[in-house]
Motif scaffolding. Structure first.
Motif, mmCIF file in Angstrom:
data_model
loop_
_atom_site.group_PDB
_atom_site.id
_atom_site.type_symbol
_atom_site.label_atom_id
_atom_site.label_comp_id
_atom_site.label_asym_id
_atom_site.label_seq_id
_atom_site.Cartn_x
_atom_site.Cartn_y
_atom_site.Cartn_z
ATOM 1 N N ARG A 102 72.030 25.008 58.862
ATOM 2 C CA ARG A 102 71.828 23.910 57.906
ATOM 3 C C ARG A 102 70.834 24.322 56.818
ATOM 4 N NH1 ARG A 102 74.261 19.120 59.584
ATOM 5 N NH2 ARG A 102 75.025 19.290 61.712
ATOM 6 N N LEU A 103 69.808 25.061 57.196
ATOM 7 C CA LEU A 103 68.865 25.552 56.188
ATOM 8 C C LEU A 103 69.559 26.523 55.242
ATOM 9 C CD1 LEU A 103 65.951 25.729 55.076
ATOM 10 C CD2 LEU A 103 65.682 27.744 56.534
ATOM 11 N N ARG A 104 70.343 27.450 55.799
ATOM 12 C CA ARG A 104 71.053 28.421 54.950
ATOM 13 C C ARG A 104 71.993 27.716 53.977
ATOM 14 N NH1 ARG A 104 71.287 31.682 59.778
ATOM 15 N NH2 ARG A 104 73.294 30.761 60.264
ATOM 16 N N ARG A 105 72.672 26.672 54.432
ATOM 17 C CA ARG A 105 73.580 25.930 53.546
ATOM 18 C C ARG A 105 72.804 25.266 52.418
ATOM 19 N NH1 ARG A 105 76.053 25.136 50.029
ATOM 20 N NH2 ARG A 105 77.745 23.659 49.704
ATOM 21 N N LEU A 106 71.642 24.715 52.759
ATOM 22 C CA LEU A 106 70.806 24.094 51.731
ATOM 23 C C LEU A 106 70.306 25.143 50.733
ATOM 24 C CD1 LEU A 106 69.450 21.464 50.765
ATOM 25 C CD2 LEU A 106 67.521 22.038 52.248
ATOM 26 N N LEU A 107 69.925 26.304 51.251
ATOM 27 C CA LEU A 107 69.404 27.362 50.383
ATOM 28 C C LEU A 107 70.492 27.998 49.518
ATOM 29 C CD1 LEU A 107 66.897 29.130 52.812
ATOM 30 C CD2 LEU A 107 66.464 27.284 51.179
ATOM 31 N N ALA A 108 71.746 27.818 49.887
ATOM 32 C CA ALA A 108 72.851 28.373 49.105
ATOM 33 C C ALA A 108 73.225 27.500 47.910
ATOM 34 C CB ALA A 108 74.075 28.564 50.002
ATOM 35 N N SER A 150 64.883 26.671 40.953
ATOM 36 C CA SER A 150 65.564 26.512 42.246
ATOM 37 C C SER A 150 65.102 27.550 43.270
ATOM 38 C CB SER A 150 67.072 26.568 42.065
ATOM 39 O OG SER A 150 67.466 27.823 41.569
ATOM 40 N N SER A 151 64.862 28.787 42.837
ATOM 41 C CA SER A 151 64.458 29.814 43.807
ATOM 42 C C SER A 151 63.076 29.519 44.390
ATOM 43 C CB SER A 151 64.491 31.206 43.176
ATOM 44 O OG SER A 151 63.602 31.270 42.084
ATOM 45 N N GLY A 152 62.189 28.976 43.601
ATOM 46 C CA GLY A 152 60.862 28.609 44.105
ATOM 47 C C GLY A 152 60.938 27.466 45.108
ATOM 48 N N LYS A 153 61.785 26.467 44.821
ATOM 49 C CA LYS A 153 61.956 25.337 45.754
ATOM 50 C C LYS A 153 62.581 25.816 47.057
ATOM 51 C CE LYS A 153 60.427 22.658 42.601
ATOM 52 N NZ LYS A 153 59.003 22.462 42.561
ATOM 53 N N LYS A 154 63.591 26.670 46.943
ATOM 54 C CA LYS A 154 64.255 27.185 48.144
ATOM 55 C C LYS A 154 63.275 28.003 48.998
ATOM 56 C CE LYS A 154 68.753 27.628 45.897
ATOM 57 N NZ LYS A 154 69.779 28.606 45.463
ATOM 58 N N ALA A 155 62.465 28.811 48.354
ATOM 59 C CA ALA A 155 61.482 29.621 49.093
ATOM 60 C C ALA A 155 60.490 28.723 49.820
ATOM 61 C CB ALA A 155 60.753 30.560 48.130
ATOM 62 N N ARG A 156 60.061 27.660 49.177
ATOM 63 C CA ARG A 156 59.121 26.728 49.809
ATOM 64 C C ARG A 156 59.751 26.056 51.019
ATOM 65 N NH1 ARG A 156 57.077 22.214 46.152
ATOM 66 N NH2 ARG A 156 56.649 24.017 44.880
ATOM 67 N N TRP A 157 61.023 25.623 50.894
ATOM 68 C CA TRP A 157 61.710 24.971 52.011
ATOM 69 C C TRP A 157 61.864 25.943 53.184
ATOM 70 C CZ3 TRP A 157 66.125 22.681 48.537
ATOM 71 C CH2 TRP A 157 65.610 21.653 47.765
ATOM 72 N N ALA A 158 62.212 27.201 52.882
ATOM 73 C CA ALA A 158 62.350 28.205 53.948
ATOM 74 C C ALA A 158 61.005 28.472 54.614
ATOM 75 C CB ALA A 158 62.933 29.490 53.369
ATOM 76 N N GLN A 159 59.952 28.536 53.819
ATOM 77 C CA GLN A 159 58.614 28.765 54.369
ATOM 78 C C GLN A 159 58.204 27.612 55.294
ATOM 79 O OE1 GLN A 159 55.642 29.308 51.377
ATOM 80 N NE2 GLN A 159 54.283 30.360 52.770
ATOM 81 N N GLN A 160 58.512 26.389 54.891
ATOM 82 C CA GLN A 160 58.210 25.235 55.745
ATOM 83 C C GLN A 160 58.996 25.321 57.054
ATOM 84 O OE1 GLN A 160 59.460 22.068 53.178
ATOM 85 N NE2 GLN A 160 57.699 22.265 51.819
ATOM 86 N N PHE A 161 60.247 25.734 56.960
ATOM 87 C CA PHE A 161 61.110 25.825 58.142
ATOM 88 C C PHE A 161 60.585 26.867 59.130
ATOM 89 C CE2 PHE A 161 64.729 27.650 60.425
ATOM 90 C CZ PHE A 161 65.351 26.520 60.915
ATOM 91 N N TYR A 162 60.202 28.045 58.640
ATOM 92 C CA TYR A 162 59.813 29.151 59.517
ATOM 93 C C TYR A 162 58.322 29.190 59.830
ATOM 94 C CZ TYR A 162 64.472 31.014 58.837
ATOM 95 O OH TYR A 162 65.826 31.183 58.818
ATOM 96 N N ARG A 163 57.553 28.284 59.285
ATOM 97 C CA ARG A 163 56.097 28.331 59.412
ATOM 98 C C ARG A 163 55.640 28.471 60.860
ATOM 99 N NH1 ARG A 163 53.562 24.744 55.594
ATOM 100 N NH2 ARG A 163 53.787 26.550 54.277
ATOM 101 N N ASN A 164 56.109 27.683 61.792
ATOM 102 C CA ASN A 164 55.662 27.760 63.187
ATOM 103 C C ASN A 164 56.027 29.071 63.835
ATOM 104 O OD1 ASN A 164 54.320 25.410 63.321
ATOM 105 N ND2 ASN A 164 55.936 24.271 64.369
#
Length: 173
Positions: A102-108, A150-164
């Motif tokens: 789901r994250l990958r789909r959002l990032l695409a 868009s690339s900055g927003k996507k990077a932030r969302w991925a960072q939030q996802f993988y943070r833990n």
């Protein structure tokens, strides 16, 4: 980040939470705002917040967030960011293959229209599985700025996802 647009996002989300609790008819109109056939029912509210209705990049993020807030069980804006919320949907967190997909789909996503279309069912899934309150104002801000960076927003969302995951790996080392 633009302070004026941040203030508008916070004011819009706060207004929605307050008004939806007081007026069930208003809440019903806002719940229909992420459907293209009934989206016009929220335009009066969007226009009151100076949203340029003729531009999809400006209108669709507000319509999506209006529907999500109206459907939510929250009474006020939360602090859970979208990337972390995707990880919280599934029991395995950010290790879940479904969450990663789901994250990958959002990032695409390549434009605001597509990201709003992909987020619509994802927000409903979050509302049914995640108990922590979502930060709708931050998400609205990200969506309003998506077409600019868009690339900055996507990077932030991925960072939030993988943070833990990163924090756990550091503890194990």
């Amino acid at each position: 980040m633009n302070t004026q647009s941040t203030n508008r996002s916070i004011a819009f989300v706060d207004y929605l939470f307050q008004r939806c609790q007081q007026d069930k008819g208003f809440a019903a109109r806002m719940r229909r705002s992420d459907n293209p056939a009934t989206e016009y029912q929220c335009w009066e509210t969007l226009a009151a917040f100076n949203v340029k209705l003729e531009y999809a990049n400006a209108r669709l993020p507000f319509a999506l967030i209006a529907a999500a807030v109206a459907r939510s069980n929250q009474t006020e804006n939360g602090v859970l960011r979208i990337g972390k919320a995707i990880a919280c949907i599934f029991k395995e967190g950010n290790q879940s293959e479904q969450a990663k997909a789901r994250l990958r789909r959002l990032l695409a996503c390549e434009d605001t229209k597509e990201v709003c279309r992909i987020l619509r069912p994802l927000l409903r899934l979050m509302q049914s599985h995640v108990t922590r309150p979502l930060d709708y104002a931050a998400l609205l801000e990200d969506l309003c700025e998506f077409h600019k960076n868009s690339s900055g927003k996507k990077a932030r969302w991925a960072q939030q996802f993988y943070r833990n995951l990163g924090e756990k790996n550091q503890e194990e080392a």
